[in-house]
Write a protein that holds these residues in place. Structure first.
Motif, mmCIF file in Angstrom:
data_model
loop_
_atom_site.group_PDB
_atom_site.id
_atom_site.type_symbol
_atom_site.label_atom_id
_atom_site.label_comp_id
_atom_site.label_asym_id
_atom_site.label_seq_id
_atom_site.Cartn_x
_atom_site.Cartn_y
_atom_site.Cartn_z
ATOM 1 N N SER A 152 9.655 12.112 3.985
ATOM 2 C CA SER A 152 9.014 12.839 5.090
ATOM 3 C C SER A 152 9.238 14.338 5.016
ATOM 4 C CB SER A 152 9.531 12.314 6.431
ATOM 5 O OG SER A 152 10.946 12.485 6.528
ATOM 6 N N VAL A 189 3.864 8.633 -5.458
ATOM 7 C CA VAL A 189 3.833 7.424 -4.630
ATOM 8 C C VAL A 189 2.840 6.408 -5.195
ATOM 9 C CG1 VAL A 189 3.165 6.505 -2.364
ATOM 10 C CG2 VAL A 189 4.637 8.521 -2.515
ATOM 11 N N ARG A 199 6.178 4.200 1.039
ATOM 12 C CA ARG A 199 6.874 5.279 1.739
ATOM 13 C C ARG A 199 7.983 4.725 2.643
ATOM 14 N NH1 ARG A 199 4.338 10.111 1.123
ATOM 15 N NH2 ARG A 199 2.216 10.026 0.266
ATOM 16 N N ARG A 200 7.679 3.675 3.382
ATOM 17 C CA ARG A 200 8.673 3.093 4.290
ATOM 18 C C ARG A 200 9.844 2.483 3.518
ATOM 19 N NH1 ARG A 200 4.144 0.735 6.920
ATOM 20 N NH2 ARG A 200 4.769 -1.282 6.038
ATOM 21 N N ASP A 219 6.347 17.302 0.197
ATOM 22 C CA ASP A 219 4.978 17.011 -0.243
ATOM 23 C C ASP A 219 5.038 16.749 -1.738
ATOM 24 O OD1 ASP A 219 2.237 16.968 -0.794
ATOM 25 O OD2 ASP A 219 2.126 19.170 -0.903
ATOM 26 N N ASP A 239 0.853 -1.181 0.000
ATOM 27 C CA ASP A 239 0.000 0.000 0.000
ATOM 28 C C ASP A 239 0.893 1.236 0.000
ATOM 29 O OD1 ASP A 239 0.961 0.214 2.602
ATOM 30 O OD2 ASP A 239 -0.903 -0.458 3.541
ATOM 31 N N GLU A 240 0.269 2.423 0.042
ATOM 32 C CA GLU A 240 1.047 3.655 -0.017
ATOM 33 C C GLU A 240 2.077 3.734 1.102
ATOM 34 O OE1 GLU A 240 -1.140 7.352 -0.769
ATOM 35 O OE2 GLU A 240 -2.883 6.110 -1.227
ATOM 36 N N GLU A 241 1.672 3.355 2.303
ATOM 37 C CA GLU A 241 2.572 3.444 3.450
ATOM 38 C C GLU A 241 3.758 2.498 3.284
ATOM 39 O OE1 GLU A 241 4.408 4.850 6.606
ATOM 40 O OE2 GLU A 241 2.631 5.719 5.640
ATOM 41 N N THR A 242 3.513 1.322 2.699
ATOM 42 C CA THR A 242 4.606 0.388 2.441
ATOM 43 C C THR A 242 5.628 1.008 1.498
ATOM 44 O OG1 THR A 242 3.004 -1.419 2.614
ATOM 45 C CG2 THR A 242 5.160 -1.964 1.728
#
Length: 283
Positions: free
Chosen positions: A177, A209, A130-131, A180, A125-128
């Motif tokens: 982080s 992303v 990003r990490r 934007d 997902d998006e958070e994956t």
């Protein structure tokens, strides 16, 4: 695929290889193929990638294309496509891209992701994404079609490594982080300072992303997941610009910095034409 379908895929790969070898643009390959599906286009692309690797080239990442809704509409598709990035296709920031190795190039500004972890899990997902991203940098992609006059449909460009050629990574490494991405503003100018292209991060599928997430899911589904260390060109932030030999191009991306390249012949005319490596289909 049946034997006749395999023959069409091999014939398309051979046509594109010949165009790359001779630096003479070829006819579209869609008429050689059994259908116009993405799977068939990637089957051709896979043959070209294997041939390049057997000739000593090294894959270091992927590039995403067709992230603009306008371009998708033009080609009658509802999804992006992707190709591979080779180590020897990178041009240093501020360096010279050899015009002798290009046929009918264009340039576009993008945001490049450098991965710090694999993207191979089932719950992407998006958070994956990003990490997994070590950092991002501004980038220029020099796209080039081996097909004469850019007379391409979706299956043509997929087969032709998503019209990939060279790329430039610039700026300073920036953690996700600290930026934007949808709000990033891009301007590309030539050596005289004339504005050539303008756009924002939101012009790349709404958020770069999301483009990388699409790629990660697609590559995982194909059994070739994205790996740590890979460079991912996430897609154009503005219109492509046709390149003229001898020109120079600089893209400035807010919060990320700038990246530039010159496009010039690098072969001494007295030495004759550039030597182009012959690459054959894998056997």
């Amino acid at each position: 695929m049946s034997q006749s379908q395999d023959h069409g895929v091999e014939a398309a790969a051979t046509r594109l290889l010949d165009a790359a070898r001779t630096l003479i643009p070829c006819d579209p390959v869609r008429g050689l193929l059994p259908d116009s599906t993405a799977a068939t286009g990637y089957a051709v692309q896979t043959l070209l990638t294997r041939a390049a690797e057997e000739a000593g080239r090294r894959v270091v990442g992927r590039k995403i294309g067709l992230t603009s809704v306008a371009v998708q509409t033009q080609l009658g598709v509802d999804q992006p496509d992707f190709g591979v990035l080779f180590a020897d296709a990178e041009v240093p920031d501020g360096g010279v891209a050899p015009a002798d190795r290009l046929l009918q190039p264009k340039v576009e500004a993008e945001i490049a992701f450098v991965l710090g972890a694999d993207l191979a899990d089932d719950d992407l997902d998006e958070e994956t994404v990003r990490r997994a991203t070590r950092h991002v940098v501004p980038a220029l992609e020099i796209v080039d079609s081996r097909i004469a006059g850019w007379d391409i449909t979706f299956v043509d460009t997929v087969a032709d490594n998503a019209s990939g050629a060279m790329y430039v990574l610039g700026g300073r490494p920036t953690p996700l982080s600290e930026v934007d991405l949808p709000g990033v503003r891009m301007e590309m100018r030539d050596g005289a300072g004339e504005l050539l292209s303008r756009g924002t991060g939101a012009d790349c599928l709404g958020d770069p992303v999301l483009a990388v997430l699409w790629l990660a899911r697609t590559c995982r589904g194909l059994g070739v997941p994205l790996r740590a260390g890979e460079v991912i060109l996430s897609g154009a932030l503005g219109p492509m610009v046709s390149i003229s030999a001898g020109g120079s191009y600089t893209a400035t991306l807010s919060s990320l910095g700038s990246v530039s390249v010159a496009v010039k012949p690098v072969v001494d005319p007295a030495a004759g034409p550039a030597v182009v490596r012959t690459v054959g289909l894998p056997r």
